[in-house]
Scaffold this motif. Structure first.
Motif, PDB file in Angstrom:
ATOM      1  N   ILE B 352      18.323   6.172  -6.489  1.00 33.72           N
ATOM      2  CA  ILE B 352      17.063   5.994  -5.758  1.00 33.72           C
ATOM      3  C   ILE B 352      16.338   7.332  -5.639  1.00 33.72           C
ATOM      4  CG2 ILE B 352      16.111   5.468  -3.478  1.00 33.72           C
ATOM      5  CD1 ILE B 352      18.234   3.221  -3.312  1.00 33.72           C
ATOM      6  N   VAL B 353      17.084   8.376  -5.285  1.00 35.16           N
ATOM      7  CA  VAL B 353      16.428   9.675  -5.135  1.00 35.16           C
ATOM      8  C   VAL B 353      15.929  10.183  -6.493  1.00 35.16           C
ATOM      9  CG1 VAL B 353      16.747  12.085  -4.454  1.00 35.16           C
ATOM     10  CG2 VAL B 353      17.649  10.263  -3.025  1.00 35.16           C
ATOM     11  N   ASP B 354      16.675   9.927  -7.556  1.00 34.56           N
ATOM     12  CA  ASP B 354      16.215  10.330  -8.888  1.00 34.56           C
ATOM     13  C   ASP B 354      14.852   9.708  -9.199  1.00 34.56           C
ATOM     14  OD1 ASP B 354      18.273  11.960  -9.574  1.00 34.56           O
ATOM     15  OD2 ASP B 354      19.423  10.422 -10.635  1.00 34.56           O
ATOM     16  N   MET B 355      14.701   8.435  -8.860  1.00 36.22           N
ATOM     17  CA  MET B 355      13.428   7.772  -9.160  1.00 36.22           C
ATOM     18  C   MET B 355      12.338   8.239  -8.207  1.00 36.22           C
ATOM     19  SD  MET B 355      14.670   3.957 -10.248  1.00 36.22           S
ATOM     20  CE  MET B 355      16.004   3.695  -9.092  1.00 36.22           C
ATOM     21  N   ARG B 356      12.718   8.511  -6.944  1.00 37.93           N
ATOM     22  CA  ARG B 356      11.728   9.050  -6.003  1.00 37.93           C
ATOM     23  C   ARG B 356      11.229  10.411  -6.473  1.00 37.93           C
ATOM     24  NH1 ARG B 356      13.788   8.333   0.192  1.00 37.93           N
ATOM     25  NH2 ARG B 356      13.731   6.080   0.309  1.00 37.93           N
ATOM     26  N   ARG B 357      12.132  11.186  -7.051  1.00 40.41           N
ATOM     27  CA  ARG B 357      11.730  12.512  -7.518  1.00 40.41           C
ATOM     28  C   ARG B 357      10.580  12.389  -8.504  1.00 40.41           C
ATOM     29  NH1 ARG B 357      17.716  15.273  -8.318  1.00 40.41           N
ATOM     30  NH2 ARG B 357      17.893  16.020  -6.181  1.00 40.41           N
ATOM     31  N   PHE B 358      10.687  11.436  -9.388  1.00 45.52           N
ATOM     32  CA  PHE B 358       9.605  11.282 -10.356  1.00 45.52           C
ATOM     33  C   PHE B 358       8.306  10.911  -9.640  1.00 45.52           C
ATOM     34  CE2 PHE B 358       6.925   8.852 -13.175  1.00 45.52           C
ATOM     35  CZ  PHE B 358       6.789   9.744 -14.229  1.00 45.52           C
ATOM     36  N   LEU B 359       8.395   9.951  -8.709  1.00 45.71           N
ATOM     37  CA  LEU B 359       7.180   9.499  -8.033  1.00 45.71           C
ATOM     38  C   LEU B 359       6.513  10.636  -7.270  1.00 45.71           C
ATOM     39  CD1 LEU B 359       8.248   5.994  -6.677  1.00 45.71           C
ATOM     40  CD2 LEU B 359       6.973   6.566  -8.729  1.00 45.71           C
ATOM     41  N   THR B 360       7.318  11.486  -6.651  1.00 44.26           N
ATOM     42  CA  THR B 360       6.729  12.568  -5.858  1.00 44.26           C
ATOM     43  C   THR B 360       6.320  13.749  -6.727  1.00 44.26           C
ATOM     44  OG1 THR B 360       7.875  11.970  -3.835  1.00 44.26           O
ATOM     45  CG2 THR B 360       7.233  14.263  -4.067  1.00 44.26           C
ATOM     46  N   LEU B 361       7.206  14.155  -7.617  1.00 40.59           N
ATOM     47  CA  LEU B 361       6.940  15.397  -8.355  1.00 40.59           C
ATOM     48  C   LEU B 361       5.997  15.192  -9.535  1.00 40.59           C
ATOM     49  CD1 LEU B 361      10.520  16.936  -8.385  1.00 40.59           C
ATOM     50  CD2 LEU B 361       8.602  17.625  -6.974  1.00 40.59           C
ATOM     51  N   GLU B 362       5.986  13.995 -10.107  1.00 40.16           N
ATOM     52  CA  GLU B 362       5.127  13.781 -11.278  1.00 40.16           C
ATOM     53  C   GLU B 362       3.902  12.926 -10.957  1.00 40.16           C
ATOM     54  OE1 GLU B 362       5.314  15.321 -13.992  1.00 40.16           O
ATOM     55  OE2 GLU B 362       7.362  15.973 -14.305  1.00 40.16           O
ATOM     56  N   HIS B 363       4.089  11.862 -10.175  1.00 36.37           N
ATOM     57  CA  HIS B 363       2.935  11.023  -9.847  1.00 36.37           C
ATOM     58  C   HIS B 363       2.175  11.528  -8.628  1.00 36.37           C
ATOM     59  CE1 HIS B 363       3.720   6.900 -11.948  1.00 36.37           C
ATOM     60  NE2 HIS B 363       3.527   7.893 -12.789  1.00 36.37           N
ATOM     61  N   GLY B 364       2.854  12.276  -7.764  1.00 37.20           N
ATOM     62  CA  GLY B 364       2.216  12.661  -6.508  1.00 37.20           C
ATOM     63  C   GLY B 364       1.892  11.432  -5.693  1.00 37.20           C
ATOM     64  N   ASN B 365       2.896  10.589  -5.483  1.00 36.08           N
ATOM     65  CA  ASN B 365       2.646   9.290  -4.881  1.00 36.08           C
ATOM     66  C   ASN B 365       3.655   8.975  -3.796  1.00 36.08           C
ATOM     67  OD1 ASN B 365       0.836   7.307  -5.003  1.00 36.08           O
ATOM     68  ND2 ASN B 365       1.329   6.638  -7.082  1.00 36.08           N
ATOM     69  N   THR B 366       3.824   9.892  -2.870  1.00 33.93           N
ATOM     70  CA  THR B 366       4.715   9.617  -1.754  1.00 33.93           C
ATOM     71  C   THR B 366       3.917   8.820  -0.733  1.00 33.93           C
ATOM     72  OG1 THR B 366       5.340  11.899  -2.162  1.00 33.93           O
ATOM     73  CG2 THR B 366       6.500  10.772  -0.408  1.00 33.93           C
ATOM     74  N   PRO B 367       4.398   7.632  -0.348  1.00 33.20           N
ATOM     75  CA  PRO B 367       3.523   6.770   0.447  1.00 33.20           C
ATOM     76  C   PRO B 367       3.333   7.230   1.890  1.00 33.20           C
ATOM     77  CG  PRO B 367       5.639   5.714   0.097  1.00 33.20           C
ATOM     78  CD  PRO B 367       5.666   6.980  -0.680  1.00 33.20           C
ATOM     79  N   ASN B 368       2.371   6.615   2.517  1.00 29.17           N
ATOM     80  CA  ASN B 368       2.043   6.817   3.933  1.00 29.17           C
ATOM     81  C   ASN B 368       1.973   8.280   4.330  1.00 29.17           C
ATOM     82  OD1 ASN B 368       1.439   4.252   4.721  1.00 29.17           O
ATOM     83  ND2 ASN B 368       3.578   3.673   4.853  1.00 29.17           N
ATOM     84  N   LYS B 369       2.783   8.673   5.325  1.00 31.37           N
ATOM     85  CA  LYS B 369       2.686  10.041   5.825  1.00 31.37           C
ATOM     86  C   LYS B 369       3.417  11.029   4.913  1.00 31.37           C
ATOM     87  CE  LYS B 369       0.406   9.521   9.661  1.00 31.37           C
ATOM     88  NZ  LYS B 369      -0.913  10.126   9.689  1.00 31.37           N
ATOM     89  N   GLY B 370       3.987  10.537   3.823  1.00 27.79           N
ATOM     90  CA  GLY B 370       4.809  11.393   2.982  1.00 27.79           C
ATOM     91  C   GLY B 370       4.093  12.650   2.529  1.00 27.79           C
ATOM     92  N   ALA B 371       2.901  12.476   1.962  1.00 28.39           N
ATOM     93  CA  ALA B 371       2.189  13.621   1.418  1.00 28.39           C
ATOM     94  C   ALA B 371       1.885  14.632   2.517  1.00 28.39           C
ATOM     95  CB  ALA B 371       0.892  13.162   0.761  1.00 28.39           C
TER      96      ALA B 371
END
Ligand code: SF4
Ligand code: SF4
Lengths: 274, 673
Positions: B352-371
């Protein structure tokens, strides 16, 4: 370049070739003073990215060092491949260099933040650029609604949530403040990989700047209006009231000359112009 | 006829199995490289299976016995069948053993069938429903054909008359059994778990998590660092082939037992996550296709059959509609309950964290208050965006000793970001009063401390984590201390298990880290604290995930409570089965909606014990559980309970007490001649 003209609709005939340049600067966090992408400039980039069919390019004029580079990379992290960097010495006036670059790249729309977070941060750069280029300028851009046939229909943000619809002739410069939609997250990967396209340009030293004495701004004390009233409601109202300017006048339906005249008079009265 | 047919059947099944195995291995090898000791790994399989895997399976006695009977019987039966029937070794003894093995297998398969009628919701249906019948087909078929060899039926009984028809039927049954057991094992049937599972045990990405013959701790819970210095490498996992090959192998080992589903707090709360389905989706992605054949519980609120993927297609599409939806990944609290329960030792949280890494580091798509939280961490070193120079404002009256002044101390007290939270400040005050009462030599970093990086890392922002960690390591390297003590299990875990990877030769990052409950327990054991007897109501204890499952500390908090004179009313789910409070992994930040809230469910667990107070040991748990509406049990940190019960000794009392104590360790005494 293959060009399929048959199914481009008339009203969008130039939408596909809409060139937008965003001027970006190095920001500074208000609490920690760390460099970062400037909030308003980032909002300007966001607005450019939301324009359908626009090709967006970023331009920055300033010094070159690792701190600055990291801040500028923050804009690349929003999903842009490269940013043009015009190298300038710390004492330079960046307006001539920017004006030259914009004249050469001929964008239809230039977006930027209302004021920078570092340097003079006077908010005058967009005006000086507009003057140098002979383009109209619009401040407080909230949204671009439509771009067609050399004009843009935009919404301008006015204080307290008011909006005004304007039609402006392109090319134009528009500034964006905090009433524009917030910028998207900057992703580390694209930021790291994005290209910094260095452009050389002579630095025109700002002679005036050298003679200025610069010191950190202090918050100006605000005079409290003492309201002597026995009613708590009145005192609360007085305390919560927005500090109104008192005097002043609203001019409606006047010619630009009359407006300018009035402003000129006011500035003289206040001692700003002598 | 059977004598001629059996070897043909056996060997062609084996041949097909071998072909399938090659194909399966090639599916796994699509993944990124990961170096493993091949031979050593293979040699470890029996021990890892018999000790570690069995340790997990045994938590469910029924299935443990069932599995021993079935799997043990099958392995033995299969080997003997090849010898006796394949090579035609006419040995009555072997035949008798074969009969015993098939009987054992038959008993096992009856138990399997019983468990599945009707199947509990966590089990998958579909092809899994035919498995008990296939097991029976294999065992019964093998049993009957072995009877003549064992001398129970006359030789040649299947050669004539009725025997011919029996033989024909028998051949069909055996073919079915062989098909499921040999062919299905490598071609994707339910028995695949045995093949992939054994290799997964051999080539596990975290070999440290298996026990060793000479004992010692065997836990491996820290996330693996991501290399950030390669300018061209993709960061994180975008497509199934971005996992390492042994991760893919691990996914393939899943038996769809649904134990992970049964313990997952996000699944129970109706958030769109089911760890079992997630693993199955990874298998779908690895092989290519749609999830329509999945026969278990779906992600809550997401019907099966609408997602598909391929080894080189995106897992999460930028606009949704790929293999998995982003909300699924962001629902996870990283509580590790699934990993703890998984008999196949699959590492859900890593994936799960591996896939989250892509979403955050490459897509810049951390939801809600994430960013926003990540931006704050970058700019202010704390998730709330507070002025980093105001870290000690809450303690203005405490006169805390600063490391910057003292340079060395016995205990470095790591305060954590709780310093900005008024509720947690009470806990910290309590703990500091206890430290002072015990005369501990401690100091804090004060404004030099930064967020540990826990939240950034779980949100997939490895870059921010590494920056924060390196700067903290740098700060820590300037001071001398014997140990770090912290009231925050998240900081505890990161400092203890995750910083070490980022240390360098001249700045190693291995620290002796204690959670405050462990340290309190030590102080109590050393008689450094005097406590009044507990006079409050009944108490239960909530195990924080990052203290319990992540670090195996279940005992110390309990013995501290016992020392207070508290008898804990344990919740049904406590210890390694503790249910998450919902506060980990950045879940409160990404805030994916479900049908109910996780902390509400946890307080319901508390209510069932009838306890008036729940003791906790984590600022996150405190915040989450206190956020549940009243009426509910009170929430108090262990430090607060100890502080409340402290009997502060006056200095001369202390002196009087310490005299005999100081006399005791004197081992050499002056002897007058
Ligand atoms: S992932 Fe593990 S616990 Fe979950 S269903 Fe598969 S084997 Fe069972
Ligand atoms: S770590 Fe916890 S929340 Fe995440 S999938 Fe596993 S059980 Fe569910």
């Amino acid at each position: 370049m293959p060009h399929d003209a048959s199914n481009t609709s008339v009203s969008h005939s130039n939408a596909s070739s809409l060139n937008v340049t965003v001027l970006v600067s190095v920001g500074r966090h208000p609490l920690t003073a760390r460099t970062r992408r400037a909030d308003q400039d980032a909002r300007a980039v966001e607005m450019a990215l939301m324009l359908t069919g626009a090709s967006v390019s970023l331009l920055h004029a300033g010094q070159q060092d690792s701190d600055h580079e990291e801040a500028i990379r923050g804009y690349l992290g929003m999903g842009i491949d490269s940013v043009g960097l015009i190298e300038q010495s710390p004492q330079a006036d960046v307006v001539p260099a920017l004006a030259k670059a914009l004249r050469e790249s001929t964008p239809q729309l230039v977006l930027t933040g209302t004021r920078a977070e570092t340097g003079e941060a006077s908010g005058v750069t967009p005006y000086l650029l507009a003057e140098a280029l002979g383009w109209p300028i619009i401040t407080g851009l909230a949204a671009v609604e439509k771009i067609e046939q050399g004009t843009a229909v935009v919404l301008q943000a006015l204080p307290r949530g008011k909006r005004r619809r304007l039609r402006i002739r392109l090319p134009a410069i528009a500034t964006v403040d905090s009433s524009a939609p917030p910028a998207r997250q900057s992703a580390f990967g694209p930021a790291k990989r994005g290209e910094l396209a260095h452009q050389q340009a002579p630095s025109e030293i700002d002679e005036d700047l050298a003679t200025w004495h610069i010191q950190p701004a202090r918050k100006r004390p605000k005079r409290l209006k003492i309201v002597k009233s026995s009613s708590a409601r009145d005192r609360f109202k007085a305390a919560a009231a927005k500090a109104g300017g008192g005097g002043g006048q609203t001019l409606n339906d006047v010619t630009p000359e009359q407006g300018a005249e009035a402003i000129f008079k006011l500035l003289k009265e206040e001692g700003v112009l002598r | 006829m059977l004598d001629a047919l059996l070897p043909i059947l056996l060997f062609s099944a084996l041949l097909l199995a071998a072909i399938g195995a090659v194909r399966r291995v090639r599916l796994w090898r699509q993944g990124r490289p990961s170096r493993v000791p091949v031979f050593k790994g293979l040699m470890q399989v029996p021990r890892r299976y018999l000790v570690d895997l069995h340790h997990v399976v045994e938590r469910d006695k029924y299935i443990s016995h069932t599995h021993v009977a079935t799997a043990g019987g099958f392995v033995l039966a299969a080997l003997l069948a090849i010898i006796v029937h394949g090579f035609g070794l006419d040995s009555a003894i072997l035949a008798w053993v074969l009969l015993a093995a098939t009987t054992s297998m038959l008993v096992g398969s009856i138990l399997v069938a019983k468990r599945r009628s009707p199947p509990p919701s966590r089990l998958s249906k579909g092809p899994w429903m035919r498995l008990p019948k296939s097991l029976m087909a294999f065992s019964v078929g093998m049993f009957v054909v072995t009877l003549p060899t064992a001398g129970i039926l006359p030789e040649g009984v299947f050669q004539s008359g009725v025997g011919w028809f029996t033989a024909l039927a028998l051949a069909a049954v055996i073919m079915w059994g062989l098909g499921e057991m040999f062919f299905g094992m490598t071609w994707g049937g339910p028995m695949k778990h045995a093949f992939a599972g054994a290799l997964h045990l051999a080539f596990h990405r975290r070999p440290e998590r298996f026990s060793k013959r000479n004992g010692g701790e065997h836990r491996s819970t820290g996330l693996k660092p991501l290399a950030l210095n390669d300018d061209h490498a993709k960061l994180g996992v975008e497509i199934p082939a971005d996992f390492t090959w042994n991760q893919l192998l691990g996914f393939d080992a899943c038996v769809q037992c649904g134990r992970c589903e049964a313990v997952c707090p996000a699944f129970a709360a109706g958030q769109p996550l089911n760890p079992k389905k997630l693993i199955q989706d990874m298998v779908v992605g690895m092989a290519g296709g749609s999830d329509a054949n999945y026969a278990g519980s779906p992600y809550p609120g997401k019907p099966v059959g609408e997602h598909d993927g391929s080894p080189h297609g995106p897992i999460v599409g930028r606009d949704g509609g790929a293999l998995v939806d982003a909300e699924t990944l962001w629902s996870c609290t990283t509580c590790r309950a699934c990993v703890e329960e998984c008999p196949m030792m699959i590492e859900h949280v890593d994936a799960i964290v591996d896939m989250r890494r892509f979403l955050t580091l490459e897509h810049g798509n951390t939801p809600n208050k994430g960013a926003e939280v990540l931006d704050n961490l970058i700019a202010t070193d704390n998730p709330g965006g507070f002025d980093p120079d105001s870290r000690l404002h809450w303690a203005a009256d405490l006169n805390l000793p600063l490391m910057a002044d003292k340079r060395e101390a016995d205990v470095l007290l790591w305060l954590g970001d709780g310093v900005f939270d008024m509720r947690n400040q009470r806990t910290l005050r309590a703990f500091i009063s206890v430290l002072r009462a015990a005369g501990v030599d401690f100091a804090v970093l004060g404004n030099e401390e930064r967020d540990s990086g826990d939240v950034a890392r779980r949100l997939g922002d490895e870059a921010t984590f590494q920056t924060l960690a390196r700067r903290n390591i740098n700060t820590l390297s300037q001071y001398r201390f014997a140990r770090i003590v912290t009231c925050d299990p998240h900081s505890f875990h990161v400092l203890k298990n995750e910083y070490a990877d980022l240390g360098t030769a001249d700045m190693p990052a291995r620290y002796d880290v204690f959670h405050h409950s462990t340290y309190l327990n030590q102080l109590l054991e050393d008689d450094k604290l005097m406590l009044k007897a507990w006079k409050g109501g009944s108490v239960t204890y909530h195990d924080p995930c990052y203290l319990g499952r992540y670090n195996g500390e279940y005992e110390a908090p309990r013995s501290v409570l016992k020392a207070l004179g508290i008898e804990i009313k344990e919740m049904a789910r406590s210890g390694y089965r503790s249910r998450c409070c919902g506060g980990g992994g950045g879940a409160p930040i990404t805030d994916i909606p479900g049908k109910q809230r996780i902390p509400d469910m946890r307080m319901e667990d508390v209510r069932e014990t009838g306890a008036d107070l729940v003791a906790v040991g984590c600022p996150q748990c405190t915040a989450m559980l206190e956020g549940v509406v009243e009426p509910r049990a009170d929430i108090k940190d262990i430090a607060e309970l100890v502080a409340d019960a402290l009997i502060i000794k006056t200095p001369d009392e202390k002196a009087a007490q310490s005299k005999p104590a100081s006399a005791a360790p004197r081992t050499v005494e002056e002897v007058t001649p």
